[in-house]
Write an enzyme that holds these catalytic residues in place. Sequence first.
Site, PDB file in Angstrom:
ATOM      1  N   CYS A  99       0.786  -1.215   0.000  1.00 45.30           N
ATOM      2  CA  CYS A  99       0.000   0.000   0.000  1.00 45.30           C
ATOM      3  C   CYS A  99       0.830   1.282   0.000  1.00 45.30           C
ATOM      4  O   CYS A  99       1.426   1.596  -1.020  1.00 45.30           O
ATOM      5  CB  CYS A  99      -0.989  -0.032   1.146  1.00 45.30           C
ATOM      6  SG  CYS A  99      -2.433   0.981   0.796  1.00 45.30           S
ATOM      7  N   HIS A 201      -3.517  -5.599   2.014  1.00 41.19           N
ATOM      8  CA  HIS A 201      -3.249  -5.700   3.455  1.00 41.19           C
ATOM      9  C   HIS A 201      -3.911  -6.983   3.948  1.00 41.19           C
ATOM     10  O   HIS A 201      -4.458  -7.756   3.195  1.00 41.19           O
ATOM     11  CB  HIS A 201      -3.937  -4.552   4.185  1.00 41.19           C
ATOM     12  CG  HIS A 201      -3.311  -3.215   4.029  1.00 41.19           C
ATOM     13  ND1 HIS A 201      -2.136  -2.859   4.640  1.00 41.19           N
ATOM     14  CD2 HIS A 201      -3.736  -2.116   3.345  1.00 41.19           C
ATOM     15  CE1 HIS A 201      -1.873  -1.594   4.335  1.00 41.19           C
ATOM     16  NE2 HIS A 201      -2.814  -1.137   3.569  1.00 41.19           N
TER      17      HIS A 201
HETATM   18  N1  GLN Z   1      -2.013   6.837   2.491  1.00 45.46           N
HETATM   19  C1  GLN Z   1      -2.193   6.054   1.338  1.00 45.46           C
HETATM   20  C2  GLN Z   1      -3.568   6.188   0.705  1.00 45.46           C
HETATM   21  O1  GLN Z   1      -4.439   6.550   1.322  1.00 45.46           O
HETATM   22  C3  GLN Z   1      -1.922   4.580   1.678  1.00 45.46           C
HETATM   23  C4  GLN Z   1      -2.896   4.028   2.668  1.00 45.46           C
HETATM   24  C5  GLN Z   1      -2.452   2.655   3.186  1.00 45.46           C
HETATM   25  O2  GLN Z   1      -1.276   2.322   3.304  1.00 45.46           O
HETATM   26  N2  GLN Z   1      -3.426   1.814   3.548  1.00 45.46           N
HETATM   27  O3  GLN Z   1      -3.746   5.879  -0.400  1.00 45.46           O
END
Ligand code: GLN
Length: 270
Positions: A99, A201
């Site tokens: 992510c 995730h």
């Molecule tokens: N901050 C990033 C987004 O919102 C990644 C979010 C995350 O790692 N779940 O896209």
Amino acid sequence: MSGQRLVLGLLYPREMNLYGDRGNVLALTRRAERRGLRLDVVTIGLEAQASSLIPACSGFLIGGGQDLDQVMVAEDLVRSKGPALRTAISQGAPLLAVCAGFQLLGSHYLTQDGTAIPGLGLLPMHTVASSERLVGNLLLEADPGLGLRRPLLVGFENHSGRTELAPGLAPLGKVVRGRGNTGQSGFEGAWSGSVLGTYLHGPLLPKNPQLADWWLGAALSRAGEDPELPELDDSLEETARVEAIARTMHPDRAPRLRLLGRGLGPKGAG
Ligand code: GLN
């Protein structure tokens, strides 16, 4: 191979660890141990002197994070850790990024308030945040080029970023259920050589142990060892994976997980 020592460089575990990403370290460590390998984990945080720690690592892992966390680590990642990471990756060291970590593999991430967060530029791609978050279970069919024993990958996504891959950059796979890189492209993640990124995730590796084996194989190969890993009895992982896939395909269906093998679950449930 038995007794071989590998070193996992865990990038920014304090800032980049969302939705159970820490579980990826446990899965890698456990799958190494079950093959008689030793996996030591080295934390590479904001304060770490990159030059000294990174060359000693067999491979790397970075998790997810909120936009603010990404702003905090990006500068340090690009300026301080970037050069040594690039050298290690050019020697075949695996880098698995989840992510926000995935987004930092590209040229930049443009947040909703217009902040351009610099990326490592390891993959030809960039990310632009949107007001609508892409949230939910995610299922994809992995790119055959990765040679995974089980091509279906399953997990959970929660991101505002939309990641555009440059032509020629291989996605990790085709979206079967869920939103993926942009919510429209039908693709998820990206990979090139020993660098692999995904929005999955969950954590990713306990439900998709074939990706943990991809990482271990690449790390062994870089150490000049045979990357072929002995097969493990994955009946428990496979049960969890199949159940996660079923729940993603049929969200309204009641879960019916049964614990199989390795003496787990109520007496006689085996
Ligand atoms: N901050 C990033 C987004 O919102 C990644 C979010 C995350 O790692 N779940 O896209």
